[in-house]
Design a protein around this motif. Structure first.
Motif, PDB file in Angstrom:
ATOM      1  N   ARG A 146       0.831  -1.199   0.000  1.00 53.96           N
ATOM      2  CA  ARG A 146       0.000   0.000   0.000  1.00 53.96           C
ATOM      3  C   ARG A 146       0.868   1.252   0.000  1.00 53.96           C
ATOM      4  O   ARG A 146       0.531   2.264  -0.642  1.00 53.96           O
ATOM      5  CB  ARG A 146      -0.931  -0.009   1.206  1.00 53.96           C
ATOM      6  N   GLN A 147       1.989   1.203   0.695  1.00 53.41           N
ATOM      7  CA  GLN A 147       2.913   2.329   0.713  1.00 53.41           C
ATOM      8  C   GLN A 147       3.422   2.626  -0.705  1.00 53.41           C
ATOM      9  O   GLN A 147       3.518   3.791  -1.113  1.00 53.41           O
ATOM     10  CB  GLN A 147       4.082   2.002   1.649  1.00 53.41           C
ATOM     11  N   ASN A 152       3.452   5.826  -5.344  1.00 54.15           N
ATOM     12  CA  ASN A 152       3.310   5.731  -6.804  1.00 54.15           C
ATOM     13  C   ASN A 152       4.560   6.227  -7.545  1.00 54.15           C
ATOM     14  O   ASN A 152       4.487   7.108  -8.402  1.00 54.15           O
ATOM     15  CB  ASN A 152       2.082   6.523  -7.264  1.00 54.15           C
ATOM     16  N   PRO A 153       5.734   5.642  -7.246  1.00 51.55           N
ATOM     17  CA  PRO A 153       6.967   6.100  -7.904  1.00 51.55           C
ATOM     18  C   PRO A 153       7.029   5.641  -9.355  1.00 51.55           C
ATOM     19  O   PRO A 153       6.280   4.757  -9.782  1.00 51.55           O
ATOM     20  CB  PRO A 153       8.060   5.423  -7.072  1.00 51.55           C
ATOM     21  N   VAL A 186       1.123  -1.439 -10.222  1.00 57.35           N
ATOM     22  CA  VAL A 186       0.620  -0.494  -9.223  1.00 57.35           C
ATOM     23  C   VAL A 186      -0.372   0.442  -9.893  1.00 57.35           C
ATOM     24  O   VAL A 186      -0.061   1.048 -10.926  1.00 57.35           O
ATOM     25  CB  VAL A 186       1.755   0.342  -8.598  1.00 57.35           C
ATOM     26  N   ASN A 187      -1.555   0.554  -9.301  1.00 60.12           N
ATOM     27  CA  ASN A 187      -2.558   1.504  -9.782  1.00 60.12           C
ATOM     28  C   ASN A 187      -2.816   1.377 -11.280  1.00 60.12           C
ATOM     29  O   ASN A 187      -2.948   2.365 -12.004  1.00 60.12           O
ATOM     30  CB  ASN A 187      -2.121   2.943  -9.453  1.00 60.12           C
ATOM     31  N   GLY A 188      -2.856   0.134 -11.763  1.00 60.91           N
ATOM     32  CA  GLY A 188      -3.170  -0.105 -13.159  1.00 60.91           C
ATOM     33  C   GLY A 188      -2.035   0.158 -14.133  1.00 60.91           C
ATOM     34  O   GLY A 188      -2.245   0.184 -15.343  1.00 60.91           O
TER      35      GLY A 188
END
Length: 227
Positions: A146-147, A152-153, A186-188
């Motif tokens: 979650r981190q 979101n790097p 991550v995030n799609g």
């Protein structure tokens, strides 16, 4: 590079509970961790949730939570395995000898902690710096996943094989895995992920620093290419 953000200041931690006070049993703790991590809408919320989380036995013996350091808006995020003694005392990841070496490695490619975000899979120090158990890793893993989602790097760097194994599931040893780009969803979207040697390993095996240098040059090129 994003604008400089203040580094995290460790929050005061409650005194460790007696060793006899058990955490939640295995699968129940993993489920609780997943639900708690999912509920965090920001990094600040995630940190507050971890400070209250009762499901991991490592919290009982650690002095402080070691959540993160650096700039959460940075394009690159570094993830190690677990804090050591110095980190446990400071409440900040990578501040001991390993952290000092990591700072020099960052400087070698023109970065410092204002241009990087730094965390660990395990946010509490295992007693005596022992290796975290598989159960401890499974309990803590939802929080670091979650981190990563919230930060979101553009690029992830795994400092050591344990971090790579926990996050992307690879089973190869770090000496074979390092320097090979992986992918993390991550995030799609897919994030490029680069495993490299942990600074603590390099302190024990200084002749291996040449390989880490090659990896960091790859990282520098990837960040330059991405703008």
């Amino acid at each position: 590079m994003p604008a400089e953000r203040p580094r995290f200041e460790p929050a005061p931690q409650p005194a460790a509970r007696p060793a006899g006070m058990a955490a939640l049993p295995g699968e129940e703790a993993v489920v609780a961790a997943r639900e708690a991590a999912r509920s965090a809408a920001s990094l600040d919320e995630l940190r507050a949730i971890l400070e209250r989380f009762e499901g991991c036995n490592l919290r009982q013996t650690a002095r402080r939570l070691c959540f993160a350091d650096g700039n959460p808006e940075a394009r690159v995020m570094f993830v190690g395995e677990a804090p050591g003694r110095d980190e446990d005392e400071a409440g900040v990841p990578f501040v001991g000898r390993s952290g000092q070496l990591l700072d020099r490695m960052l400087a070698s490619i023109g970065l410092d902690r204002t241009g990087a975000y730094i965390a660990n899979v395990i946010p509490w120090r295992p007693p005596g710096n022992r290796t975290p158990t598989p159960q401890e890793t499974e309990i803590c893993k939802p929080f670091v996943l979650r981190q990563i989602e919230l930060a979101n790097p553009d690029v992830l760097v795994f400092l050591g094989g344990a971090a790579a194994s926990a996050i992307v599931g690879t089973t190869e040893g770090i000496t074979k895995l390092r320097g090979r780009w992986l992918k993390h969803q991550v995030n799609g979207r897919e994030i490029d992920a680069l495993p490299t040697l942990h600074p603590a390993y390099l302190l024990r095996q200084p002749l291996q620093k040449k390989f880490a240098w090659r990896d960091f040059r790859q990282l520098k090129a990837a960040l330059a290419k991405g703008g």
